[in-house]
Design a protein around this motif. Structure first.
Motif, PDB file in Angstrom:
ATOM      1  N   THR A  78      38.550  20.805  90.303  1.00  0.00           N
ATOM      2  CA  THR A  78      38.481  19.914  90.091  1.00  0.00           C
ATOM      3  C   THR A  78      36.855  21.034  89.623  1.00  0.00           C
ATOM      4  O   THR A  78      36.002  21.625  90.901  1.00  0.00           O
ATOM      5  CB  THR A  78      37.697  18.398  89.900  1.00  0.00           C
ATOM      6  N   GLY A  79      35.663  20.482  89.099  1.00  0.00           N
ATOM      7  CA  GLY A  79      34.851  21.080  88.339  1.00  0.00           C
ATOM      8  C   GLY A  79      33.636  20.054  87.325  1.00  0.00           C
ATOM      9  O   GLY A  79      35.024  20.124  86.706  1.00  0.00           O
ATOM     10  N   GLU A  80      32.286  20.644  87.175  1.00  0.00           N
ATOM     11  CA  GLU A  80      32.206  20.233  86.679  1.00  0.00           C
ATOM     12  C   GLU A  80      30.501  20.620  85.982  1.00  0.00           C
ATOM     13  O   GLU A  80      30.081  22.119  85.989  1.00  0.00           O
ATOM     14  CB  GLU A  80      31.724  18.870  87.130  1.00  0.00           C
ATOM     15  N   THR A  81      30.111  20.663  84.745  1.00  0.00           N
ATOM     16  CA  THR A  81      28.899  21.134  84.250  1.00  0.00           C
ATOM     17  C   THR A  81      27.739  20.088  82.959  1.00  0.00           C
ATOM     18  O   THR A  81      28.600  19.452  83.047  1.00  0.00           O
ATOM     19  CB  THR A  81      29.999  22.526  83.392  1.00  0.00           C
ATOM     20  N   SER A  82      27.462  20.686  82.349  1.00  0.00           N
ATOM     21  CA  SER A  82      26.511  19.710  81.848  1.00  0.00           C
ATOM     22  C   SER A  82      25.799  19.983  80.608  1.00  0.00           C
ATOM     23  O   SER A  82      25.781  22.026  80.131  1.00  0.00           O
ATOM     24  CB  SER A  82      25.441  19.644  82.373  1.00  0.00           C
ATOM     25  N   LEU A  83      25.770  19.778  79.167  1.00  0.00           N
ATOM     26  CA  LEU A  83      26.032  20.290  78.203  1.00  0.00           C
ATOM     27  C   LEU A  83      24.733  19.196  77.590  1.00  0.00           C
ATOM     28  O   LEU A  83      24.460  18.631  77.694  1.00  0.00           O
ATOM     29  CB  LEU A  83      26.414  20.104  76.956  1.00  0.00           C
ATOM     30  N   GLN A  84      23.379  20.120  77.459  1.00  0.00           N
ATOM     31  CA  GLN A  84      21.934  19.543  76.268  1.00  0.00           C
ATOM     32  C   GLN A  84      22.323  19.813  74.932  1.00  0.00           C
ATOM     33  O   GLN A  84      22.370  21.552  74.697  1.00  0.00           O
ATOM     34  CB  GLN A  84      20.803  19.877  76.999  1.00  0.00           C
ATOM     35  N   VAL A  85      22.123  19.610  73.773  1.00  0.00           N
ATOM     36  CA  VAL A  85      22.455  19.935  72.624  1.00  0.00           C
ATOM     37  C   VAL A  85      20.503  19.821  72.231  1.00  0.00           C
ATOM     38  O   VAL A  85      20.058  18.231  72.467  1.00  0.00           O
ATOM     39  CB  VAL A  85      23.018  19.174  71.391  1.00  0.00           C
ATOM     40  N   PHE A  86      19.951  20.227  71.805  1.00  0.00           N
ATOM     41  CA  PHE A  86      18.153  20.342  70.828  1.00  0.00           C
ATOM     42  C   PHE A  86      18.866  20.234  68.724  1.00  0.00           C
ATOM     43  O   PHE A  86      19.664  20.745  68.887  1.00  0.00           O
ATOM     44  CB  PHE A  86      18.001  21.560  71.250  1.00  0.00           C
ATOM     45  N   GLU A  87      17.534  19.965  68.400  1.00  0.00           N
ATOM     46  CA  GLU A  87      17.855  19.535  67.483  1.00  0.00           C
ATOM     47  C   GLU A  87      17.027  21.765  66.978  1.00  0.00           C
ATOM     48  O   GLU A  87      16.642  21.760  68.032  1.00  0.00           O
ATOM     49  CB  GLU A  87      16.233  18.813  66.845  1.00  0.00           C
ATOM     50  N   ARG A  88      17.772  21.920  65.303  1.00  0.00           N
ATOM     51  CA  ARG A  88      17.349  22.893  65.190  1.00  0.00           C
ATOM     52  C   ARG A  88      16.118  23.080  64.791  1.00  0.00           C
ATOM     53  O   ARG A  88      15.520  22.505  64.920  1.00  0.00           O
ATOM     54  CB  ARG A  88      18.188  23.198  64.235  1.00  0.00           C
ATOM     55  N   ILE A  89      15.344  24.421  64.961  1.00  0.00           N
ATOM     56  CA  ILE A  89      13.823  24.751  64.818  1.00  0.00           C
ATOM     57  C   ILE A  89      14.343  25.062  62.908  1.00  0.00           C
ATOM     58  O   ILE A  89      14.994  26.138  62.778  1.00  0.00           O
ATOM     59  CB  ILE A  89      13.593  25.379  65.541  1.00  0.00           C
ATOM     60  N   THR A  90      13.300  24.904  62.068  1.00  0.00           N
ATOM     61  CA  THR A  90      13.322  25.355  60.676  1.00  0.00           C
ATOM     62  C   THR A  90      12.484  25.005  60.058  1.00  0.00           C
ATOM     63  O   THR A  90      11.130  24.417  60.609  1.00  0.00           O
ATOM     64  CB  THR A  90      14.184  24.328  60.206  1.00  0.00           C
ATOM     65  N   ASN A  91      12.213  25.785  58.663  1.00  0.00           N
ATOM     66  CA  ASN A  91      11.016  25.749  58.290  1.00  0.00           C
ATOM     67  C   ASN A  91       9.598  26.505  59.140  1.00  0.00           C
ATOM     68  O   ASN A  91       8.624  25.948  58.422  1.00  0.00           O
ATOM     69  CB  ASN A  91       9.968  24.300  57.816  1.00  0.00           C
ATOM     70  N   VAL A  92      10.398  27.462  60.089  1.00  0.00           N
ATOM     71  CA  VAL A  92       9.172  28.106  60.912  1.00  0.00           C
ATOM     72  C   VAL A  92       8.402  29.219  59.254  1.00  0.00           C
ATOM     73  O   VAL A  92       9.172  30.120  58.781  1.00  0.00           O
ATOM     74  CB  VAL A  92       9.464  29.181  61.974  1.00  0.00           C
ATOM     75  N   ARG A  93       6.520  29.112  59.596  1.00  0.00           N
ATOM     76  CA  ARG A  93       6.242  29.831  58.660  1.00  0.00           C
ATOM     77  C   ARG A  93       4.875  29.932  59.728  1.00  0.00           C
ATOM     78  O   ARG A  93       4.024  29.229  60.635  1.00  0.00           O
ATOM     79  CB  ARG A  93       6.011  29.648  57.428  1.00  0.00           C
ATOM     80  N   LEU A  94       4.281  31.257  59.061  1.00  0.00           N
ATOM     81  CA  LEU A  94       2.767  31.596  59.187  1.00  0.00           C
ATOM     82  C   LEU A  94       2.300  30.923  58.581  1.00  0.00           C
ATOM     83  O   LEU A  94       2.206  31.834  57.154  1.00  0.00           O
ATOM     84  CB  LEU A  94       2.710  32.890  60.304  1.00  0.00           C
ATOM     85  N   ILE A  95       1.154  31.250  58.617  1.00  0.00           N
ATOM     86  CA  ILE A  95      -0.417  31.267  56.721  1.00  0.00           C
ATOM     87  C   ILE A  95      -1.667  31.915  57.950  1.00  0.00           C
ATOM     88  O   ILE A  95      -1.981  31.149  58.488  1.00  0.00           O
ATOM     89  CB  ILE A  95      -0.859  29.572  56.938  1.00  0.00           C
ATOM     90  N   GLY A  96      -2.061  32.529  56.978  1.00  0.00           N
ATOM     91  CA  GLY A  96      -3.018  33.922  57.093  1.00  0.00           C
ATOM     92  C   GLY A  96      -4.529  33.345  56.017  1.00  0.00           C
ATOM     93  O   GLY A  96      -3.964  32.660  55.274  1.00  0.00           O
ATOM     94  N   PRO A  97      -5.217  33.804  56.969  1.00  0.00           N
ATOM     95  CA  PRO A  97      -6.286  34.084  55.774  1.00  0.00           C
ATOM     96  C   PRO A  97      -5.974  34.345  54.048  1.00  0.00           C
ATOM     97  O   PRO A  97      -5.196  35.979  54.210  1.00  0.00           O
ATOM     98  CB  PRO A  97      -7.383  35.446  56.429  1.00  0.00           C
ATOM     99  N   GLU A  98      -6.472  34.525  53.190  1.00  0.00           N
ATOM    100  CA  GLU A  98      -6.097  34.988  51.444  1.00  0.00           C
ATOM    101  C   GLU A  98      -7.036  35.465  51.538  1.00  0.00           C
ATOM    102  O   GLU A  98      -6.977  36.787  50.810  1.00  0.00           O
ATOM    103  CB  GLU A  98      -6.174  33.002  50.792  1.00  0.00           C
ATOM    104  N   GLU A  99      -8.102  36.095  51.817  1.00  0.00           N
ATOM    105  CA  GLU A  99      -9.572  36.993  51.162  1.00  0.00           C
ATOM    106  C   GLU A  99      -9.102  37.557  51.721  1.00  0.00           C
ATOM    107  O   GLU A  99      -8.728  38.486  52.951  1.00  0.00           O
ATOM    108  CB  GLU A  99     -10.591  36.284  51.432  1.00  0.00           C
ATOM    109  N   LEU A 100      -9.455  38.809  51.263  1.00  0.00           N
ATOM    110  CA  LEU A 100      -9.660  40.285  51.921  1.00  0.00           C
ATOM    111  C   LEU A 100     -10.440  39.830  53.347  1.00  0.00           C
ATOM    112  O   LEU A 100     -11.783  39.952  52.998  1.00  0.00           O
ATOM    113  CB  LEU A 100     -10.185  41.051  50.877  1.00  0.00           C
ATOM    114  N   LEU A 101     -10.164  40.765  54.144  1.00  0.00           N
ATOM    115  CA  LEU A 101     -10.673  40.668  55.273  1.00  0.00           C
ATOM    116  C   LEU A 101     -11.629  42.281  56.068  1.00  0.00           C
ATOM    117  O   LEU A 101     -10.558  43.823  55.345  1.00  0.00           O
ATOM    118  CB  LEU A 101      -9.550  40.719  56.640  1.00  0.00           C
ATOM    119  N   ILE A 102     -12.801  42.070  56.290  1.00  0.00           N
ATOM    120  CA  ILE A 102     -13.643  43.559  56.336  1.00  0.00           C
ATOM    121  C   ILE A 102     -13.880  43.461  57.644  1.00  0.00           C
ATOM    122  O   ILE A 102     -14.483  42.798  58.598  1.00  0.00           O
ATOM    123  CB  ILE A 102     -14.818  43.297  55.606  1.00  0.00           C
ATOM    124  N   GLU A 103     -13.544  44.607  58.588  1.00  0.00           N
ATOM    125  CA  GLU A 103     -14.070  45.390  59.415  1.00  0.00           C
ATOM    126  C   GLU A 103     -15.465  45.187  59.868  1.00  0.00           C
ATOM    127  O   GLU A 103     -16.164  44.918  59.165  1.00  0.00           O
ATOM    128  CB  GLU A 103     -13.938  46.624  60.022  1.00  0.00           C
TER     129      GLU A 103
END
Length: 406
Positions: free
Chosen positions: A102-127
Motif C-alpha cells: 500500500t501507499g498514499e499520496t496527496s493532491l492540492q488543486v489550485f485555481e488558475r491564475i489569469t488576466n495577469v498584466r502590468l500597468i506602467g506610466p503613460e508619459e515619457l520618462l526623462i532621466e
C-alpha cells in the motif's frame, strides 16, 4: 506530469501533487512490486476509483471520463481537475503470492491564475526628472509575486521601492539603467503566469564628438561625422564660423575644398524628448597642397591680366580727370601760392625800408628802427612825419592776392 508523495511503508511516491483547475496530474509509485500482481485498486479517500487485474480494468462511472491507468507502472492519470479533487489518494496491490502493498499520496488543486498584466506610466520618462510606477494585476489563487528585469531578479534599492504586498514597484528618479523589460510573475504551487512591460528612459544628448580630418589640401573631399549619446537618437544641425547651414544630418560633406572651407565647424545635437542640446566644435584648415587641385596656370594668368587691366584703367581715368580739371593739381597750386606769398613779403619789406630810410625834412639825419611804429613812439617829435609816410604808403598800390585755380 506531477507525481505524489509516499505516505505509507510499502509504496513510495515522489512528493505531494499539485494541480490547477482544468489541468491534469499523474500518480505513480517509485517502487512498484516486481512480483505477479493479482488485484490493483486506486481510491480517493474512501471512494473507489478503479479496480484492475492482469487482464482487465474497471473504472467507476464517476471517473470514467477523467482517468486512465497503466497496469505496468501502476500509474493513475487524472485530468480535468476540480477544486474538490484535492485530498488523499491510496494505492493497494495484492500479489498472486498473497502479499499486499500500500501507499498514499496527496493532491492540492489550485485555481488558475489569469488576466495577469502590468500597468506602467503613460508619459515619457526623462532621466533624473521623472518617476515610474509599475503595478500588477491578476486573478486566481496567487501565492507569491516575483519581479524580474531583463531576466534577472529585481531587488530593492534607494530608488526602487516595492509595495507591502509586492504587487507594485516605484522607481524615483529614473535613470537610463532603468530602461529594459520588467517581468512580474504570479505563482502558486500548480501554475504561474507572467506579464511583461518595457520602460524607456530618455536622456541626453551627451558626449558629442566630431570625427574628421583637421588639415586638408585644396580640392579634396572632406567628411565630418557627428555623434552623440542620446535616447532617442539626436538630430543634428551644423554651423560654420557661427553661421547656420542647411545640413541637418550627422555628416557634413564637402565635395571639393577651397580656402573658404577653413574655419570652425560646430555640430549641435538635439533631443526632441528631453528638449536638451549639446555642441561640439571642430576646426578645419584648408591649405595649398602639392598638385592638390590649386589654381591652374591659366587661372593665375587670367587673374594677373585682370589686375593689370584694372591698374591701367585707373591710371587712364586719373589722367583724363586731371586734364578735364576734375581733379585739382596739389603741387602746382602749392608752388604758385608759395611764389605769390614770397613776392608779397618782398614788397612789404620794401615798404618798410622806404619808411625806415627816408630823409628827415628838418635835417639830413636818417631815422633808424626795427619797425616804424616803434620809432614813432620812441620819437614823438616825428609824429607828423609818420603820418605823411603812412599816407604815402596807403596810396601805394599793393600786390594782388594769389589766385586759386578752380
Amino acid at each position: 506530469m506531477i507525481k505524489g508523495q509516499y505516505l505509507g511503508e510499502d509504496l513510495q511516491f515522489s512528493g505531494p501533487a499539485n494541480g490547477a483547475v482544468g489541468g491534469s496530474v499523474v500518480f505513480a509509485p517509485d517502487n512498484p512490486p516486481s512480483t505477479t500482481l493479482n488485484i490493483v485498486q486506486w481510491q480517493f479517500g474512501t471512494t473507489l476509483i478503479l479496480t484492475a487485474q492482469s487482464d482487465s480494468t474497471t473504472i467507476v462511472p464517476e471517473y470514467s471520463d477523467r482517468v486512465s491507468f497503466d497496469i505496468n507502472t501502476l500509474a493513475l492519470e487524472l485530468w480535468d481537475l476540480r477544486l474538490d479533487d484535492s485530498g488523499i489518494y491510496r494505492l493497494t496491490v495484492l500479489t498472486s503470492a498473497g502479499g499486499q502493498f500500500t501507499g498514499e499520496t496527496s493532491l492540492q488543486v489550485f485555481e488558475r491564475i489569469t488576466n495577469v498584466r502590468l500597468i506602467g506610466p503613460e508619459e515619457l520618462l526623462i532621466e533624473g526628472e521623472s518617476s515610474a510606477n509599475i503595478s500588477s494585476e491578476g486573478t486566481g489563487n496567487i501565492i507569491s509575486v516575483q519581479w524580474m528585469k531583463d531576466n534577472s531578479p529585481l531587488s530593492p534599492s534607494n530608488s526602487i521601492i516595492f509595495s507591502s504586498d509586492n504587487r507594485s514597484v516605484s522607481i524615483s528618479p529614473v535613470q537610463r539603467s532603468d530602461s529594459g523589460e520588467y517581468q512580474c510573475t504570479y505563482r502558486n504551487p500548480a501554475i504561474s503566469e507572467t506579464a511583461q512591460l518595457s520602460l524607456i528612459i530618455n536622456y541626453g544628448p551627451e558626449e558629442v564628438s566630431i570625427k574628421g580630418e583637421d588639415v586638408v589640401d585644396l580640392g579634396v573631399p572632406v567628411s565630418l561625422s557627428c555623434s552623440a549619446n542620446s535616447e532617442p537618437a539626436a538630430s543634428f544641425r551644423w554651423k560654420i564660423n557661427e553661421t547656420d547651414t542647411d545640413v541637418t544630418t550627422d555628416t557634413f560633406t564637402i565635395d571639393y575644398t577651397d580656402f573658404t572651407h577653413s574655419g570652425d565647424y560646430i555640430c549641435t545635437a538635439w533631443n526632441n524628448v528631453t528638449k536638451r542640446n549639446a555642441t561640439q566644435q571642430h576646426t578645419l584648415l584648408v591649405k595649398g597642397g602639392r598638385g592638390g587641385g590649386g589654381l591652374s596656370s591659366g587661372a593665375i594668368a587670367g587673374i594677373v591680366i585682370g589686375v593689370l587691366v584694372a591698374v591701367a584703367g585707373i591710371c587712364g581715368l586719373t589722367v583724363y580727370l586731371i586734364k578735364a580739371k576734375k581733379i585739382p593739381q596739389p603741387n602746382l597750386q602749392q608752388n604758385r601760392r608759395a611764389s605769390e606769398a614770397t613776392q608779397s613779403r618782398e614788397e612789404t619789406d620794401l615798404d618798410y625800408e622806404v619808411v625806415i630810410n627816408f630823409q628827415n625834412a628838418q635835417g639830413d639825419e636818417t631815422i633808424l628802427g626795427k619797425r616804424i611804429e616803434s620809432n614813432i613812439y620812441e620819437n614823438p617829435d616825428y609824429e607828423n612825419v609818420y603820418e605823411n609816410v603812412k599816407h604815402e604808403l596807403s596810396n601805394k598800390p599793393m600786390a594782388p592776392p594769389p589766385q586759386v585755380r578752380k
